[in-house]
Design a protein around this motif. Structure first.
Motif, PDB file in Angstrom:
ATOM      1  N   ALA A 151     -75.605 -24.098 -11.751  1.00 30.37           N
ATOM      2  CA  ALA A 151     -74.993 -22.954 -10.940  1.00 30.37           C
ATOM      3  C   ALA A 151     -74.512 -23.446  -9.746  1.00 30.37           C
ATOM      4  O   ALA A 151     -73.252 -23.694  -9.311  1.00 30.37           O
ATOM      5  CB  ALA A 151     -75.074 -21.248 -11.641  1.00 30.37           C
ATOM      6  N   ASP A 211     -86.050 -23.204  -5.009  1.00 27.19           N
ATOM      7  CA  ASP A 211     -87.316 -22.796  -4.637  1.00 27.19           C
ATOM      8  C   ASP A 211     -87.827 -23.538  -6.023  1.00 27.19           C
ATOM      9  O   ASP A 211     -89.685 -23.451  -5.716  1.00 27.19           O
ATOM     10  CB  ASP A 211     -87.587 -21.288  -4.982  1.00 27.19           C
ATOM     11  N   GLU A 212     -87.636 -24.633  -7.186  1.00 20.31           N
ATOM     12  CA  GLU A 212     -88.462 -25.002  -7.246  1.00 20.31           C
ATOM     13  C   GLU A 212     -88.313 -26.597  -6.425  1.00 20.31           C
ATOM     14  O   GLU A 212     -87.500 -27.247  -5.870  1.00 20.31           O
ATOM     15  CB  GLU A 212     -87.401 -25.607  -8.521  1.00 20.31           C
ATOM     16  N   ARG A 267     -81.955 -27.645 -18.317  1.00 20.05           N
ATOM     17  CA  ARG A 267     -83.457 -26.545 -19.001  1.00 20.05           C
ATOM     18  C   ARG A 267     -82.931 -26.882 -19.809  1.00 20.05           C
ATOM     19  O   ARG A 267     -84.151 -27.323 -21.207  1.00 20.05           O
ATOM     20  CB  ARG A 267     -83.070 -25.729 -18.629  1.00 20.05           C
ATOM     21  N   ARG A 304     -89.860 -21.535 -19.273  1.00 19.13           N
ATOM     22  CA  ARG A 304     -88.511 -21.319 -18.221  1.00 19.13           C
ATOM     23  C   ARG A 304     -88.252 -22.596 -17.759  1.00 19.13           C
ATOM     24  O   ARG A 304     -86.900 -22.834 -17.609  1.00 19.13           O
ATOM     25  CB  ARG A 304     -88.493 -20.120 -17.426  1.00 19.13           C
TER      26      ARG A 304
HETATM   27  C1  LIG Z   1     -86.150 -23.486 -22.770  1.00 19.06           C
HETATM   28  C2  LIG Z   1     -84.750 -23.376 -22.124  1.00 19.06           C
HETATM   29  C3  LIG Z   1     -83.603 -23.876 -23.348  1.00 19.06           C
HETATM   30  C4  LIG Z   1     -81.905 -23.961 -22.746  1.00 19.06           C
HETATM   31  N1  LIG Z   1     -81.074 -24.082 -23.936  1.00 19.06           N
HETATM   32  C5  LIG Z   1     -80.082 -24.251 -24.289  1.00 19.06           C
HETATM   33  C6  LIG Z   1     -78.599 -24.282 -24.637  1.00 19.06           C
HETATM   34  O1  LIG Z   1     -79.197 -25.054 -25.944  1.00 19.06           O
HETATM   35  N2  LIG Z   1     -78.011 -24.055 -24.872  1.00 19.06           N
HETATM   36  C7  LIG Z   1     -77.322 -23.909 -23.409  1.00 19.06           C
HETATM   37  O2  LIG Z   1     -75.938 -23.612 -23.129  1.00 19.06           O
HETATM   38  N3  LIG Z   1     -78.756 -22.911 -22.824  1.00 19.06           N
HETATM   39  C8  LIG Z   1     -79.588 -22.878 -23.116  1.00 19.06           C
HETATM   40  N4  LIG Z   1     -80.468 -22.829 -22.006  1.00 19.06           N
HETATM   41  C9  LIG Z   1     -80.088 -21.840 -20.869  1.00 19.06           C
HETATM   42  C10 LIG Z   1     -79.637 -22.679 -19.500  1.00 19.06           C
HETATM   43  O3  LIG Z   1     -80.690 -23.380 -19.485  1.00 19.06           O
HETATM   44  C11 LIG Z   1     -79.093 -21.511 -18.748  1.00 19.06           C
HETATM   45  O4  LIG Z   1     -77.878 -20.743 -18.735  1.00 19.06           O
HETATM   46  C12 LIG Z   1     -78.539 -21.953 -16.885  1.00 19.06           C
HETATM   47  O5  LIG Z   1     -80.369 -22.937 -16.773  1.00 19.06           O
HETATM   48  C13 LIG Z   1     -78.262 -21.358 -16.016  1.00 19.06           C
HETATM   49  O6  LIG Z   1     -78.092 -21.837 -14.681  1.00 19.06           O
HETATM   50  P1  LIG Z   1     -77.990 -21.481 -13.860  1.00 19.06           P
HETATM   51  O7  LIG Z   1     -77.934 -22.242 -12.661  1.00 19.06           O
HETATM   52  O8  LIG Z   1     -77.059 -20.178 -13.459  1.00 19.06           O
HETATM   53  O9  LIG Z   1     -79.206 -20.327 -13.298  1.00 19.06           O
HETATM   54  P2  LIG Z   1     -80.959 -21.168 -13.708  1.00 19.06           P
HETATM   55  O10 LIG Z   1     -80.766 -22.372 -14.646  1.00 19.06           O
HETATM   56  O11 LIG Z   1     -81.758 -19.989 -14.036  1.00 19.06           O
HETATM   57  O12 LIG Z   1     -81.626 -21.492 -12.195  1.00 19.06           O
HETATM   58  C14 LIG Z   1     -81.397 -20.939 -11.014  1.00 19.06           C
HETATM   59  C15 LIG Z   1     -82.276 -21.593 -10.063  1.00 19.06           C
HETATM   60  O13 LIG Z   1     -82.137 -20.955  -8.629  1.00 19.06           O
HETATM   61  C16 LIG Z   1     -83.667 -21.176  -8.347  1.00 19.06           C
HETATM   62  N5  LIG Z   1     -84.595 -19.525  -7.718  1.00 19.06           N
HETATM   63  C17 LIG Z   1     -83.900 -18.040  -7.961  1.00 19.06           C
HETATM   64  N6  LIG Z   1     -84.582 -17.201  -6.938  1.00 19.06           N
HETATM   65  C18 LIG Z   1     -84.335 -17.900  -5.764  1.00 19.06           C
HETATM   66  C19 LIG Z   1     -84.227 -18.341  -4.653  1.00 19.06           C
HETATM   67  N7  LIG Z   1     -84.956 -16.672  -4.267  1.00 19.06           N
HETATM   68  N8  LIG Z   1     -84.445 -18.757  -3.905  1.00 19.06           N
HETATM   69  C20 LIG Z   1     -83.902 -19.995  -3.991  1.00 19.06           C
HETATM   70  N9  LIG Z   1     -84.491 -20.273  -5.382  1.00 19.06           N
HETATM   71  C21 LIG Z   1     -83.948 -19.668  -6.086  1.00 19.06           C
HETATM   72  C22 LIG Z   1     -84.476 -20.572  -9.978  1.00 19.06           C
HETATM   73  O14 LIG Z   1     -86.085 -21.528  -9.573  1.00 19.06           O
HETATM   74  C23 LIG Z   1     -83.817 -21.894 -10.872  1.00 19.06           C
HETATM   75  O15 LIG Z   1     -83.832 -23.219  -9.749  1.00 19.06           O
HETATM   76  C24 LIG Z   1     -81.989 -23.036 -22.178  1.00 19.06           C
HETATM   77  C25 LIG Z   1     -82.473 -22.493 -21.106  1.00 19.06           C
HETATM   78  C26 LIG Z   1     -84.196 -22.715 -21.428  1.00 19.06           C
HETATM   79  C27 LIG Z   1     -84.726 -22.178 -20.572  1.00 19.06           C
END
Ligand SMILES: Cc1cc2nc3c(=O)[nH]c(=O)nc-3n(C[C@H](O)[C@H](O)[C@H](O)COP(=O)(O)OP(=O)(O)OC[C@H]3O[C@@H](n4cnc5c(N)ncnc54)[C@H](O)[C@@H]3O)c2cc1C
Length: 238
Positions: A5, A27-28, A35, A119
């Motif tokens: 996102a 933070d990673e 993922r 995760r």
């Molecule tokens: C093993 C696995 C398999 C998956 N398989 C699928 C699939 O097949 N199909 C599908 O549609 N979805 C799948 N997903 C879900 C998909 O990965 C997530 O929907 C997607 O990663 C969401 O993205 P995001 O950027 O919203 O959040 P996230 O990926 O959760 O990223 C948030 C980021 O913010 C960082 N963060 C958190 N707090 C802080 C802070 N305070 N300061 C700085 N950084 C911070 C976190 O470390 C992370 O890097 C899977 C997830 C996992 C874990």
């Protein structure tokens, strides 16, 4: 948040013509990565971590200050300032919160080697390394992640038990999907036990046995817990 996102938001701002200062904080210890392959290609040993990067060239070229390995610890909306790990703070005009989800953990389990959650890239690589020891695998929770871990463990020839407290796998998707998912797991050689949860883990330093809620004892070497996530927004309360 520098994951899917966050990077999409940053790229979209630039594409729409925003030409002011842009800061991405994650933070990673990695540039943004996907993922979904963690529970599939990585666990099955088909990919290494390098292939996970999300559009690495575009990320490199993106005009932004990239604070990777830095955590946003608190936000003060009255003077629009973000507190960062390491003691710095950052003023902003606009803030996009894209910190995603964090793992739900089972409270009260002992800290034993062989107990894993999934995760991050590090989590997946650790489980993959553990798979190489030919463990008997217990997967706790038959949602998306648990079902995928069970399937990947079977794909590399491991003995797998999958426990799920509800009546079927993937139950939020309804009974039809649940029955289909259960049949797939059975046909794939997974010992699927529904209506059963993990009651405890035992072992001398590492996982040796799991106690289940039906009072059965299961000898196991590796436990992967997939009991869901919650919004990673706790830092906004501080
Ligand atoms: C093993 C696995 C398999 C998956 N398989 C699928 C699939 O097949 N199909 C599908 O549609 N979805 C799948 N997903 C879900 C998909 O990965 C997530 O929907 C997607 O990663 C969401 O993205 P995001 O950027 O919203 O959040 P996230 O990926 O959760 O990223 C948030 C980021 O913010 C960082 N963060 C958190 N707090 C802080 C802070 N305070 N300061 C700085 N950084 C911070 C976190 O470390 C992370 O890097 C899977 C997830 C996992 C874990």
């Amino acid at each position: 948040g520098a994951s899917l996102a966050g990077i999409n938001a940053a790229e979209t701002l630039r594409r729409l013509g925003y030409d002011g200062r842009l800061v991405i904080i994650g933070d990673e210890p990695h540039a943004p990565y996907d993922r979904p392959p963690l529970s599939k290609e990585i666990l099955q040993g088909k990919w290494t971590g390098e292939r996970l990067s999300i559009r690495p060239d575009e990320f490199e070229a993106l005009e932004a200050d990239k604070l990777i390995g830095i955590r946003a610890q608190a936000v003060d909306m009255s003077d629009r300032r973000l507190q960062l790990s390491g003691g710095d703070s950052l003023a902003f005009d606009g803030l996009i919160i894209a910190t995603g989800s964090e793992l739900r953990r089972i409270a009260g389990l002992p800290e034993l080697a062989g107990l894993h959650y999934l995760r991050t890239m590090e989590d997946a690589l650790a489980i993959r390394r553990a798979f190489d020891e030919s463990p008997r695998v217990l997967v706790v929770g038959a949602g998306f992640i648990g079902c995928e871990v069970a399937a990947s463990a079977r794909a590399v020839g491991l003995e797998v038990t999958l426990v799920e407290p509800l009546a079927s796998p993937m139950s939020p998707l309804g009974p039809e999907v649940g029955q289909t998912a259960a049949a797939l797991q059975h046909d794939n050689g997974v010992d699927l036990r529904c209506g059963v949860s993990l009651a405890g883990l035992e072992g001398a330093g590492r996982v040796e046995r799991a106690r289940l809620s039906d009072d059965s004892i299961l000898d196991t070497d590796l436990v992967v817990v997939g009991v869901g996530v919650r919004p990673a927004t706790g830092w906004l309360d501080s």
